[in-house]
Scaffold this motif. Structure first.
Motif, PDB file in Angstrom:
ATOM      1  N   LEU A  29     -21.446 -13.900  18.195  1.00 12.76           N
ATOM      2  CA  LEU A  29     -21.807 -14.940  19.160  1.00 12.76           C
ATOM      3  C   LEU A  29     -22.867 -14.432  20.130  1.00 12.76           C
ATOM      4  O   LEU A  29     -23.871 -15.102  20.387  1.00 12.76           O
ATOM      5  N   LEU A  30     -22.668 -13.233  20.653  1.00 14.54           N
ATOM      6  CA  LEU A  30     -23.633 -12.661  21.588  1.00 14.54           C
ATOM      7  C   LEU A  30     -24.964 -12.378  20.903  1.00 14.54           C
ATOM      8  O   LEU A  30     -26.031 -12.643  21.460  1.00 14.54           O
ATOM      9  N   TYR A  31     -24.905 -11.843  19.690  1.00 14.28           N
ATOM     10  CA  TYR A  31     -26.132 -11.484  18.971  1.00 14.28           C
ATOM     11  C   TYR A  31     -26.987 -12.718  18.692  1.00 14.28           C
ATOM     12  O   TYR A  31     -28.212 -12.673  18.778  1.00 14.28           O
ATOM     13  N   GLY A  32     -26.335 -13.826  18.374  1.00 10.37           N
ATOM     14  CA  GLY A  32     -27.085 -15.021  18.022  1.00 10.37           C
ATOM     15  C   GLY A  32     -27.571 -15.822  19.209  1.00 10.37           C
ATOM     16  O   GLY A  32     -28.582 -16.519  19.114  1.00 10.37           O
ATOM     17  N   ILE A  33     -26.878 -15.715  20.355  1.00 17.13           N
ATOM     18  CA  ILE A  33     -27.204 -16.574  21.493  1.00 17.13           C
ATOM     19  C   ILE A  33     -27.918 -15.826  22.611  1.00 17.13           C
ATOM     20  O   ILE A  33     -28.886 -16.319  23.180  1.00 17.13           O
ATOM     21  N   ASP A  34     -27.444 -14.637  22.929  1.00 11.05           N
ATOM     22  CA  ASP A  34     -28.012 -13.905  24.075  1.00 11.05           C
ATOM     23  C   ASP A  34     -28.124 -12.437  23.697  1.00 11.05           C
ATOM     24  O   ASP A  34     -27.183 -11.668  23.855  1.00 11.05           O
ATOM     25  N   ARG A  35     -29.290 -12.050  23.192  1.00 10.67           N
ATOM     26  CA  ARG A  35     -29.469 -10.686  22.706  1.00 10.67           C
ATOM     27  C   ARG A  35     -29.372  -9.657  23.832  1.00 10.67           C
ATOM     28  O   ARG A  35     -28.880  -8.545  23.629  1.00 10.67           O
ATOM     29  N   ALA A  65     -27.470  -9.873  26.528  1.00  4.25           N
ATOM     30  CA  ALA A  65     -26.045  -9.701  26.819  1.00  4.25           C
ATOM     31  C   ALA A  65     -25.387  -8.844  25.743  1.00  4.25           C
ATOM     32  O   ALA A  65     -24.513  -8.017  26.039  1.00  4.25           O
ATOM     33  N   TYR A  66     -25.796  -9.024  24.499  1.00  4.11           N
ATOM     34  CA  TYR A  66     -25.267  -8.213  23.393  1.00  4.11           C
ATOM     35  C   TYR A  66     -25.519  -6.727  23.653  1.00  4.11           C
ATOM     36  O   TYR A  66     -24.628  -5.882  23.481  1.00  4.11           O
ATOM     37  N   ILE A  67     -26.737  -6.405  24.095  1.00  2.00           N
ATOM     38  CA  ILE A  67     -27.094  -5.008  24.354  1.00  2.00           C
ATOM     39  C   ILE A  67     -26.291  -4.449  25.518  1.00  2.00           C
ATOM     40  O   ILE A  67     -25.812  -3.306  25.479  1.00  2.00           O
ATOM     41  N   GLU A  68     -26.121  -5.254  26.579  1.00  2.00           N
ATOM     42  CA  GLU A  68     -25.359  -4.790  27.738  1.00  2.00           C
ATOM     43  C   GLU A  68     -23.901  -4.517  27.372  1.00  2.00           C
ATOM     44  O   GLU A  68     -23.311  -3.513  27.783  1.00  2.00           O
ATOM     45  N   VAL A  69     -23.305  -5.425  26.604  1.00  2.00           N
ATOM     46  CA  VAL A  69     -21.914  -5.228  26.186  1.00  2.00           C
ATOM     47  C   VAL A  69     -21.799  -4.006  25.286  1.00  2.00           C
ATOM     48  O   VAL A  69     -20.827  -3.241  25.364  1.00  2.00           O
ATOM     49  N   LEU A  70     -22.792  -3.798  24.431  1.00  2.00           N
ATOM     50  CA  LEU A  70     -22.780  -2.631  23.547  1.00  2.00           C
ATOM     51  C   LEU A  70     -22.804  -1.340  24.358  1.00  2.00           C
ATOM     52  O   LEU A  70     -22.077  -0.383  24.056  1.00  2.00           O
ATOM     53  N   LYS A  71     -23.633  -1.317  25.400  1.00  2.00           N
ATOM     54  CA  LYS A  71     -23.682  -0.128  26.257  1.00  2.00           C
ATOM     55  C   LYS A  71     -22.330   0.114  26.924  1.00  2.00           C
ATOM     56  O   LYS A  71     -21.853   1.247  27.004  1.00  2.00           O
ATOM     57  N   SER A  72     -21.714  -0.965  27.417  1.00  2.00           N
ATOM     58  CA  SER A  72     -20.413  -0.828  28.071  1.00  2.00           C
ATOM     59  C   SER A  72     -19.348  -0.345  27.093  1.00  2.00           C
ATOM     60  O   SER A  72     -18.497   0.480  27.434  1.00  2.00           O
ATOM     61  N   ALA A  73     -19.407  -0.855  25.861  1.00  2.00           N
ATOM     62  CA  ALA A  73     -18.432  -0.438  24.851  1.00  2.00           C
ATOM     63  C   ALA A  73     -18.598   1.037  24.515  1.00  2.00           C
ATOM     64  O   ALA A  73     -17.613   1.776  24.370  1.00  2.00           O
ATOM     65  N   ASP A  74     -19.849   1.475  24.390  1.00  2.00           N
ATOM     66  CA  ASP A  74     -20.101   2.890  24.110  1.00  2.00           C
ATOM     67  C   ASP A  74     -19.602   3.770  25.247  1.00  2.00           C
ATOM     68  O   ASP A  74     -19.016   4.835  25.023  1.00  2.00           O
ATOM     69  N   LEU A  75     -19.827   3.303  26.479  1.00  2.00           N
ATOM     70  CA  LEU A  75     -19.386   4.079  27.636  1.00  2.00           C
ATOM     71  C   LEU A  75     -17.865   4.157  27.693  1.00  2.00           C
ATOM     72  O   LEU A  75     -17.297   5.217  27.961  1.00  2.00           O
ATOM     73  N   ALA A  76     -17.196   3.030  27.431  1.00  2.00           N
ATOM     74  CA  ALA A  76     -15.732   3.021  27.461  1.00  2.00           C
ATOM     75  C   ALA A  76     -15.158   3.961  26.407  1.00  2.00           C
ATOM     76  O   ALA A  76     -14.211   4.711  26.663  1.00  2.00           O
ATOM     77  N   ALA A  77     -15.749   3.929  25.203  1.00  2.00           N
ATOM     78  CA  ALA A  77     -15.276   4.817  24.141  1.00  2.00           C
ATOM     79  C   ALA A  77     -15.518   6.278  24.502  1.00  2.00           C
ATOM     80  O   ALA A  77     -14.676   7.147  24.265  1.00  2.00           O
ATOM     81  N   SER A  78     -16.674   6.531  25.107  1.00  2.00           N
ATOM     82  CA  SER A  78     -17.000   7.900  25.496  1.00  2.00           C
ATOM     83  C   SER A  78     -16.066   8.400  26.589  1.00  2.00           C
ATOM     84  O   SER A  78     -15.609   9.546  26.566  1.00  2.00           O
TER      85      SER A  78
END
Length: 382
Positions: free
Chosen positions: A217-223, A225-238
């Protein structure tokens, strides 16, 4: 660029019709650059642009390629046919017009072979296309592209195949939005969350259910926002990995508890953001600045609150380093995590921040180990 669009507007018109078509955009940019730069390769770019438009139209209309290696004229005929502009062998007066455009396409290919410096290994001393010739080439291509676009605009597109963007169909979008009701919920698909849209339509309320992953949904509508969420996910995992590392260190070390009245339980990693640091580590400022420059990180990076990276790192190190920190793996791990979070706050991605924080720990042990080990005893403890 403006002169090209004024002289031959249909190239830009085609590019704007399919704004998400990367090949067409590349052809247009190459054509514009060639026009401004003196015409070298202009004929080739005009021909390529025209062929790209023909193939795009054929794809939208589900038309097959006329052959395995079609010529420009064959592509033009194949694109015009389903648009109702097919040569009827003399039964229509339009045939002369279509025949004329076919001859233009043939002439364009001939001009490309004869005068195009990019075609077929031309002489190295061949001059760039002269201005008057360039205008002729552009006008031919523009006329053919205009014919294709005008014919296409009078035809309802195949919605299952068209590459035009959503914004091209406001009248259809409004009809759908007014005719349906939508209910959304979050469901579980294994260990993943899925957004479920139930779209009710028609007098009987028939329901179409759409299941969409949040990432899709994010990739198709708001690229963005997709990148920001990806950064947050990487940070949380790290950060989860960092906490596991600290826990592992704590569980594998034999801990000896020493009763010291003024020492409290060690807190978790604490990040301190400041605009100006003035503490016991001030004498290491220049060394830290040099370290950051060596890592290609600007020491003067500033966040939205006016805090600076180098000052925040000094304050964070000061806050997290304690007694015997060079000998205690848990404190070192905590300090590394705190510095890593500071780097991420100032714009570094999690993997890069982790690597630099690790090297910073080595630098600290060498450059500031003894200074950091000097614990400051509170004034009321003598």
């Amino acid at each position: 660029m403006a002169e090209l669009d004024e002289l031959t507007p249909n190239y830009r018109r085609a590019q704007r019709r399919w704004p998400d078509a990367p090949s067409l955009a590349q052809h247009y940019n190459a054509l514009a650059s060639c026009f401004v730069g003196g015409g070298f390769g202009l004929v080739e770019h005009v021909k390529s642009f025209l062929e790209s438009v023909c193939v795009t139209i054929m794809g939208e209309l589900r038309e097959p390629m006329p052959s395995s290696a079609p010529s420009t004229t064959e592509l033009l005929v194949a694109a015009l046919g389903p648009l109702g502009l097919r040569n009827t062998k003399g039964s229509s007066k339009l045939d002369k017009v279509l025949s004329g455009f076919n001859r233009l396409a043939d002439a364009l290919a001939d001009m490309r072979n004869e005068t195009g410096p990019v075609a077929h290994g031309k002489d190295g001393f061949l001059d760039a296309v002269r201005t008057d010739h360039a205008r002729a080439f552009l006008a031919v291509g523009d006329a053919i592209v205009g014919l294709l676009l005008n014919a296409l605009e009078g035809r309802e597109p195949d919605l299952s195949a068209t590459r035009e963007p959503y914004e091209s169909f406001p009248h259809l979008n409004e009809r759908i939005d007014r005719a349906v009701s939508v209910v959304a919920r979050v469901d579980e698909d294994g260990d993943r969350a899925v957004v479920v849209f139930s779209v009710a339509m028609g007098p009987r309320g028939e329901v179409i259910e759409l299941r969409v992953e949040p990432s899709r949904l994010l990739y198709g509508i708001d690229r963005e926002a997709y990148i920001e969420v990806l950064k947050s996910a990487d940070l949380a995992a790290s950060e989860a990995e960092d906490e596991d590392e600290i826990s592992d260190i704590e569980s594998t070390q034999a801990t000896k508890i020493v009763e010291i009245p003024w020492v409290t339980t060690e807190p978790g990693p604490q990040v301190v953001f400041v605009s100006k640091y003035t503490g016991r580590l001030e004498l290491h400022r220049e060394g830290l600045v040099d370290f950051l420059k060596g890592e290609k990180v600007s020491p003067r990076q500033e966040d939205s609150d006016g805090n600076f990276l180098v000052d925040s790192l000094l304050a964070t190190i000061d806050q997290n380093a304690g007694l015997d920190w060079t000998e205690r793996a848990r404190i070192q791990a905590r300090l590394k995590v705190a510095c890593k979070r500071a780097f991420v706050h100032f714009g570094l991605d999690a993997p890069q921040a982790d690597e630099i924080a690790g090297r910073l720990m080595v630098w600290l042990r060498v450059q500031a180990g003894s200074r950091l080990a000097e614990a400051e005893v509170p004034a009321d403890v003598a």
